[in-house]
Design an enzyme around this catalytic site. Structure first.
Site, PDB file in Angstrom:
ATOM      1  N   CYS A 386     -45.143  11.292   8.299  1.00 20.86           N
ATOM      2  CA  CYS A 386     -45.403   9.744   8.099  1.00 20.86           C
ATOM      3  C   CYS A 386     -46.665   9.292   8.478  1.00 20.86           C
ATOM      4  CB  CYS A 386     -44.086   8.955   8.658  1.00 20.86           C
ATOM      5  SG  CYS A 386     -44.035   7.421   8.180  1.00 20.86           S
ATOM      6  N   HIS A 515     -39.687  11.151   6.938  1.00 17.69           N
ATOM      7  CA  HIS A 515     -39.347  11.796   8.352  1.00 17.69           C
ATOM      8  C   HIS A 515     -38.289  13.245   7.983  1.00 17.69           C
ATOM      9  CE1 HIS A 515     -41.348   8.783  10.935  1.00 17.69           C
ATOM     10  NE2 HIS A 515     -40.909   8.074   9.850  1.00 17.69           N
ATOM     11  N   GLU A 517     -37.644  15.382  10.017  1.00 17.51           N
ATOM     12  CA  GLU A 517     -37.064  15.561  11.387  1.00 17.51           C
ATOM     13  C   GLU A 517     -35.646  15.275  11.439  1.00 17.51           C
ATOM     14  OE1 GLU A 517     -39.668  13.723  10.956  1.00 17.51           O
ATOM     15  OE2 GLU A 517     -39.533  12.069  12.452  1.00 17.51           O
TER      16      GLU A 517
HETATM   17  N1  GLN Z   1     -47.280   2.957  10.798  1.00 18.06           N
HETATM   18  C1  GLN Z   1     -47.006   3.744   9.451  1.00 18.06           C
HETATM   19  C2  GLN Z   1     -46.473   2.754   8.146  1.00 18.06           C
HETATM   20  O1  GLN Z   1     -45.964   1.636   8.759  1.00 18.06           O
HETATM   21  C3  GLN Z   1     -46.297   4.949   9.613  1.00 18.06           C
HETATM   22  C4  GLN Z   1     -45.086   4.421   9.876  1.00 18.06           C
HETATM   23  C5  GLN Z   1     -44.356   5.801  10.626  1.00 18.06           C
HETATM   24  O2  GLN Z   1     -44.831   6.783  11.144  1.00 18.06           O
HETATM   25  N2  GLN Z   1     -42.894   5.837  10.825  1.00 18.06           N
HETATM   26  O3  GLN Z   1     -46.522   2.926   7.067  1.00 18.06           O
END
Ligand code: GLN
Length: 538
Positions: A386, A515, A517
């Site tokens: 992400c 994600h 994970e």
């Molecule tokens: N801050 C970034 C966004 O909002 C990544 C978010 C995250 O890593 N969950 O897009």
């Protein structure tokens, strides 16, 4: 109809109540029953999305897009099921629906009261989740510790449900038995006090799971039986373990599963924990290590280092490492240091692979970008999750595509080259300060490019992965990024969103907007983590 097993904590928090719930569930599942698990958080927050991870741990995202407590991750990993938002509630969420129902005249003109209407709402939610999962057993973890003012209404729900269906409800207390170093003896008194506190709420535990440094001896079991009104056999030993996945096996060895079934008048249908036992056995024989550096920022709290903020990432690394016959050795990297002392970047040579996990805000981002550049230029396996994918895109734009001021709009809303920009839907929400539960959340499909490494790893063209973000890859930069060698390896099926980036020819360099994970399981490591670790040890 489901049987309901409530789990309440005594003495103190942080002794592994969530893992205990998940392990009890695993034992019952191995005996041929369908199990689901629910987490109740006593906070006013409607979901965990608005809580700082250093205070509350990781925000676990469900397939249906709920931002929940990290314990749901434990339930999913141990039970190998996908859990939905029905299985998570907070005080805020419960009150919110009671108030909504009152506004809709659903209480038929009655005076709506904290008792019984709030516990009734809790019970309705529990029954609904059990029904939806068609569960034989529903395990309900009450957050916090008995004796706290905050969870009293949830204890009241246990009491009321027990009154309604006494034969189908059981309560287990997970307690802690300290061994003060100067005393040198395991003490049961704090547990006795906690049980008394539970008794005063009208609840009498059927079992006490005794968390401690070491197994419980016979003397302590007898004391608990005498003072806590349980049978001696129902004081279950739960000593510290090296590997949390051993716990279901320990519980099974203590006969906990069969004792629970017996109380409900049931018998075991099968016993299927062999693959789990084999995994634990295999892990105990592993010697070779893989050194992974994690560049996050939510891990230092005062003098202490907590890993709860990244628990799913850590578990996914473990699953993938065990699959590849190595033991993971994890190091937390403070990337902020690289910003002031770039020479420190050389420490990355000492790792087999680097992960930049999810994150928000600007603190430490320049250091992360420096670390990613170092991995890219020195052929060190890199996995970006992400935020880690977004940082990899910024790094590539700046240092390969020559877009010097490339950035994310999250960090610099006015930058000339916003290679990561706010999603259309999110722009409006941000303007209206509609923050809670408003990111792009939950599972979305993604299509993989035929010749991508991701496609190889997954072994399929279409995948589904969970998201939690407001920003995305800016499509205006697709051409220049691909011309300069970055592969946009995964897209949403309408091709509007870039979901995976890769650098072909690198030992391993993948960033995912989602994600991965969250979907890794002990016996089914996630493909991206599996291949990352494989590259790391090669
Ligand atoms: N801050 C970034 C966004 O909002 C990544 C978010 C995250 O890593 N969950 O897009």
């Amino acid at each position: 109809m489901s049987k309901f097993i409530f789990i309440a904590g005594g003495v103190m928090s942080g002794v592994g109540k969530g893992v205990a719930c998940a392990s009890i569930g695993k034992v019952l599942k191995s005996k041929g029953f369908k199990v689901t698990a629910i987490k109740i958080d006593p906070y006013i927050n409607v979901d965990a999305g608005t809580m700082n991870p250093t205070e509350h741990g990781e925000v676990f995202v469900t397939d249906d897009g709920d931002e929940t407590d990290q314990d749901l991750g434990n339930y999913e990993r141990f039970l190998d099921i996908n859990i939905l938002s029905t299985n998570y509630m907070t005080t805020g969420r419960v009150y919110q629906s009671v108030i909504e129902r009152e506004r809709n005249l659903e209480y038929g003109g009655k005076c709506v009261e904290v008792v019984p209407h709030v516990p009734e709402e809790v019970i309705n939610r529990i029954k609904k989740a059990a029904e939806l999962a068609e569960a034989d057993f529903t395990i309900i973890e009450i957050g916090g510790t008995v004796g706290e003012y905050q969870n009293i209404l949830f204890l009241e729900a246990i009491r009321l449900l027990k009154n309604e269906i006494p034969k189908d409800v059981m309560t287990i207390m997970v307690s802690y038995l300290p061994i003060p170093s100067k005393v040198g003896e395991m003490k049961t008194k704090p547990t006795q006090t906690a049980v008394r506190s539970l008794n005063s709420a009208g609840i009498f535990p059927d079992f006490i799971l005794c968390r401690a440094d070491v197994p419980l001896d016979d003397v302590r079991k007898q004391k608990l039986a005498t003072f806590c009104n349980i049978s001696k056999e129902n004081a279950i030993s739960a000593p510290d373990v090296n590997n949390i996945y051993e716990i279901p096996i320990n519980f099974d060895n203590e006969g906990l599963g069969d004792k629970i079934l017996e109380m409900f008048g049931l018998v075991s249908k099968t016993n299927e924990m062999n693959d789990w036992r084999e995994l634990i056995d295999k892990i105990s024989k592993l010697e070779k290590k893989v050194k992974i550096g994690i560049a996050g920022k939510y891990f230092s709290v005062g003098e202490f280092t907590l890993s709860d903020s990244y628990i799913s990432v850590i578990e996914a690394i473990k699953h993938a490492s065990w699959h590849n016959n190595v033991l993971p050795e994890l190091t937390w990297l403070d990337t902020e240091e690289y910003e002031n002392f770039p020479d420190k970047l050389k420490e990355l040579d000492g790792f087999d692979g680097i992960i930049v996990p999810g994150g928000f805000g600007s603190r430490g981002i320049e250091g992360k970008i420096m670390a990613i550049r170092y991995c890219r230029e020195n052929n060190i396996p890199y996995l970006g999750l992400c935020y880690g994918m977004q940082c990899a895109v910024i790094e590539y734009a700046r240092n390969v595509c020559g877009l010097e001021d490339a950035n994310s709009e999250e960090i610099n809303p006015n930058c000339k080259n916003p290679v990561i920009h706010i999603m259309d839907e999110q722009k409006q929400k941000l303007a209206e300060k509609d923050m809670g539960g408003s990111m792009r959340l939950g599972a979305y499909p993604c299509e993989l490019l035929p010749d991508s490494r991701a496609r190889d790893a997954y072994g399929t063209k279409e995948i589904s992965e969970r998201h939690r973000h407001r920003y995305e890859f800016n499509n205006a930069y697709r051409d220049i990024m691909t011309e300069k060698g970055m592969m946009l390896a995964g897209h949403s099926p309408d091709r509007k969103l870039v979901e995976i980036v890769e650098i072909p020819g690198h030992k391993f360099f993948i960033g995912s907007q989602f994600h991965p994970e969250f979907k890794s399981r002990p016996l089914k490591p996630h493909p991206l983590f599996r291949e990352f670790i494989k590259a790391a040890i090669s």
